[in-house]
Design a protein around this motif. Sequence first.
Motif, PDB file in Angstrom:
ATOM      1  N   GLY A  87      49.148  47.888  36.750  1.00 41.30           N
ATOM      2  CA  GLY A  87      47.724  47.585  36.847  1.00 41.30           C
ATOM      3  C   GLY A  87      47.257  47.637  38.292  1.00 41.30           C
ATOM      4  N   THR A  88      46.694  48.762  38.669  1.00 41.76           N
ATOM      5  CA  THR A  88      46.367  49.038  40.067  1.00 41.76           C
ATOM      6  C   THR A  88      45.461  47.983  40.685  1.00 41.76           C
ATOM      7  N   TYR A  89      44.382  47.651  40.016  1.00 36.51           N
ATOM      8  CA  TYR A  89      43.314  46.898  40.670  1.00 36.51           C
ATOM      9  C   TYR A  89      43.574  45.397  40.643  1.00 36.51           C
ATOM     10  N   ASP A  90      44.155  44.888  39.575  1.00 33.98           N
ATOM     11  CA  ASP A  90      44.561  43.481  39.599  1.00 33.98           C
ATOM     12  C   ASP A  90      45.648  43.257  40.646  1.00 33.98           C
ATOM     13  N   TYR A  91      46.579  44.214  40.750  1.00 34.58           N
ATOM     14  CA  TYR A  91      47.677  44.044  41.704  1.00 34.58           C
ATOM     15  C   TYR A  91      47.163  44.086  43.148  1.00 34.58           C
ATOM     16  N   THR A  92      46.347  45.076  43.471  1.00 37.64           N
ATOM     17  CA  THR A  92      45.860  45.167  44.850  1.00 37.64           C
ATOM     18  C   THR A  92      44.985  43.968  45.203  1.00 37.64           C
ATOM     19  N   ALA A  93      44.208  43.484  44.245  1.00 41.28           N
ATOM     20  CA  ALA A  93      43.432  42.268  44.508  1.00 41.28           C
ATOM     21  C   ALA A  93      44.361  41.088  44.739  1.00 41.28           C
ATOM     22  N   GLY A  94      45.459  41.054  43.996  1.00 37.76           N
ATOM     23  CA  GLY A  94      46.398  39.943  44.108  1.00 37.76           C
ATOM     24  C   GLY A  94      47.127  39.881  45.436  1.00 37.76           C
ATOM     25  N   VAL A  95      47.266  41.023  46.116  1.00 35.41           N
ATOM     26  CA  VAL A  95      47.921  41.021  47.424  1.00 35.41           C
ATOM     27  C   VAL A  95      46.904  41.017  48.562  1.00 35.41           C
ATOM     28  N   GLY A  96      45.624  40.844  48.221  1.00 29.31           N
ATOM     29  CA  GLY A  96      44.608  40.662  49.248  1.00 29.31           C
ATOM     30  C   GLY A  96      43.943  41.913  49.751  1.00 29.31           C
ATOM     31  N   VAL A  97      44.112  43.038  49.057  1.00 27.07           N
ATOM     32  CA  VAL A  97      43.429  44.271  49.472  1.00 27.07           C
ATOM     33  C   VAL A  97      41.953  44.162  49.097  1.00 27.07           C
ATOM     34  N   THR A  98      41.085  44.406  50.042  1.00 23.67           N
ATOM     35  CA  THR A  98      39.662  44.278  49.784  1.00 23.67           C
ATOM     36  C   THR A  98      39.201  45.325  48.781  1.00 23.67           C
ATOM     37  N   ALA A  99      38.131  45.021  48.069  1.00 25.48           N
ATOM     38  CA  ALA A  99      37.688  45.861  46.956  1.00 25.48           C
ATOM     39  C   ALA A  99      37.448  47.303  47.385  1.00 25.48           C
ATOM     40  N   SER A 100      36.907  47.497  48.573  1.00 23.20           N
ATOM     41  CA  SER A 100      36.584  48.853  49.021  1.00 23.20           C
ATOM     42  C   SER A 100      37.832  49.699  49.267  1.00 23.20           C
ATOM     43  N   GLN A 101      38.992  49.062  49.392  1.00 27.11           N
ATOM     44  CA  GLN A 101      40.235  49.772  49.669  1.00 27.11           C
ATOM     45  C   GLN A 101      41.182  49.816  48.473  1.00 27.11           C
ATOM     46  N   GLN A 102      40.762  49.273  47.347  1.00 20.75           N
ATOM     47  CA  GLN A 102      41.622  49.275  46.163  1.00 20.75           C
ATOM     48  C   GLN A 102      41.599  50.660  45.518  1.00 20.75           C
ATOM     49  N   ARG A 103      42.745  51.312  45.535  1.00 18.81           N
ATOM     50  CA  ARG A 103      42.818  52.678  45.013  1.00 18.81           C
ATOM     51  C   ARG A 103      44.246  52.974  44.593  1.00 18.81           C
ATOM     52  N   MET A 104      44.389  54.011  43.785  1.00 15.48           N
ATOM     53  CA  MET A 104      45.688  54.372  43.227  1.00 15.48           C
ATOM     54  C   MET A 104      46.725  54.689  44.294  1.00 15.48           C
ATOM     55  N   ARG A 105      46.295  55.347  45.385  1.00 13.68           N
ATOM     56  CA  ARG A 105      47.261  55.813  46.387  1.00 13.68           C
ATOM     57  C   ARG A 105      47.417  54.846  47.567  1.00 13.68           C
ATOM     58  N   HIS A 106      47.014  53.606  47.401  1.00 11.05           N
ATOM     59  CA  HIS A 106      47.220  52.615  48.457  1.00 11.05           C
ATOM     60  C   HIS A 106      48.723  52.359  48.610  1.00 11.05           C
ATOM     61  N   PRO A 107      49.216  52.216  49.834  1.00  3.38           N
ATOM     62  CA  PRO A 107      50.653  51.960  50.039  1.00  3.38           C
ATOM     63  C   PRO A 107      51.166  50.734  49.299  1.00  3.38           C
ATOM     64  N   ALA A 108      50.326  49.722  49.108  1.00  2.00           N
ATOM     65  CA  ALA A 108      50.760  48.539  48.357  1.00  2.00           C
ATOM     66  C   ALA A 108      51.137  48.914  46.927  1.00  2.00           C
ATOM     67  N   CYS A 109      50.422  49.876  46.359  1.00  3.03           N
ATOM     68  CA  CYS A 109      50.724  50.329  44.998  1.00  3.03           C
ATOM     69  C   CYS A 109      52.042  51.097  44.965  1.00  3.03           C
ATOM     70  N   ASP A 110      52.284  51.909  45.975  1.00  8.02           N
ATOM     71  CA  ASP A 110      53.551  52.639  46.025  1.00  8.02           C
ATOM     72  C   ASP A 110      54.732  51.665  46.052  1.00  8.02           C
ATOM     73  N   TYR A 111      54.597  50.586  46.809  1.00 14.28           N
ATOM     74  CA  TYR A 111      55.668  49.590  46.874  1.00 14.28           C
ATOM     75  C   TYR A 111      55.946  49.007  45.486  1.00 14.28           C
ATOM     76  N   ALA A 112      54.887  48.615  44.785  1.00 15.36           N
ATOM     77  CA  ALA A 112      55.054  48.015  43.461  1.00 15.36           C
ATOM     78  C   ALA A 112      55.632  49.018  42.470  1.00 15.36           C
ATOM     79  N   ARG A 113      55.146  50.246  42.523  1.00 16.05           N
ATOM     80  CA  ARG A 113      55.641  51.271  41.595  1.00 16.05           C
ATOM     81  C   ARG A 113      57.122  51.547  41.836  1.00 16.05           C
ATOM     82  N   HIS A 114      57.519  51.599  43.098  1.00 16.02           N
ATOM     83  CA  HIS A 114      58.928  51.854  43.397  1.00 16.02           C
ATOM     84  C   HIS A 114      59.801  50.678  42.950  1.00 16.02           C
ATOM     85  N   ALA A 115      59.273  49.455  43.060  1.00 15.83           N
ATOM     86  CA  ALA A 115      60.012  48.298  42.550  1.00 15.83           C
ATOM     87  C   ALA A 115      60.178  48.409  41.035  1.00 15.83           C
TER      88      ALA A 115
END
Length: 450
Positions: A256-284
Amino acid sequence: MPNPTLSDQDLASAAAPLREANLAFAARYPGESGRRQPVHVVYGGAQLFKAESTRRLGQIALRALDEYAPDAATLAAAVGLADPALAETVYGRVVEKLRREAVEDFRIDFEDGYGNRPDAEEDGDAVRVAEELARGMEAGTLPPFIGIRVKTLNEELRGRSIRTLDLLHTALVERTGGRLPDNWTVTLPKVTVPQQVSYFVAVLERLERSLGLAEGTLKFELMVEVPQAIIGADGRCALPGFLDAAGGRMIAAHFGTYDYTAGVGVTASQQRMRHPACDYARHAMQVAFAGTGVWLSDGSTTVMPVPVHRAAEGATLTAEQAAENRESVHRAWRMHYDDVRHSLVHGFYQGWDLHPAQLPTRYAAVFAFFLEGLDLAAQRLRNFVDKAAQATLVGDVFDDAATGQGLLNYFARGINCGALTEDEAREMTGLTLEELRGRSFLQILRNRQG
């Protein structure tokens, strides 16, 4: 030759715990099942679902393609596909796919796409959805994969979630005489602790017994949407614990891209599929579920490919308005295409789609991904099989047995999604249809070695 110093009997006591550990490892990590995995899942609010919904989505997708990319060159320019010959092939297969099977997987959503409604209204929708599902089963209008998403199991929504699950399945089984749609799945969102998973399993077990369904009929997928699913309070990844609690019923994990990025404090304008925070979670997720047979699915692109201008009844758009509409759709298409491509490169072969106009770029990205590397992959696989398990060097790429299985999986996924046919794969790789369908590289080698 001298005789070995150590006999099997000498090593028996030491080998026993190793054998037990090896067998346990093999049971937990069986590898890919070989079952077809859909390349996407389309989410739609339960309040809107009808037996014909997915067919109508396909019609809308074809209209969007016809209006905003009536030919291969236009679509290629929109998404950045540089090879004209490849673009023609991709375009033709996208059109064929949209006509034949536009939606592979559909999730009837009682969560974010539905919202919190009065209990009486959700009760009514649960029963109505069951009626529509039964009607779709009779008419043959359902997609090859389908299911529902219920609400999360926190203390506020747990009762509502399970009531909807119960009402829908009870009404559906009564209406169909005990049958469920093919490849039926329940999606459990926002999982935070393994106790939610074990509770859900207990509910499914009791529901099966009460409704007379065979044990293990009800499968589910969970959603990885909170940071604590990646690293829990004890400092460990929580995902293996979720799988342990699933009792063999868990078939997939969706990010869940947007709940996850919000949960780690990424601001709404930067929440996107290719954010590095998402890559970390996907690799985990990949590390946690590698080899378990659990499918992985990526999230969604929320920028929709829709026009910015609508013509009033009886009026037509100006040339400037039509151009702005085209630019808006093409811009969203390019973002979606690049997001899907990013997922594929990172080993996520499924993702969410939220709008029917995203279907053309979903399939365009998937088909291009598999087709553009086809010749080299076929050469590597053919050489490897021909040498019957001897390592081979093709160009500057050195293959081993694990890579051989990966190459075989590449063709299996390409066939499943419609990027290529079995006959094309057979001709390119030199494998038989039986070998392609068996999907076991080691078995192919054993057969070839005689």
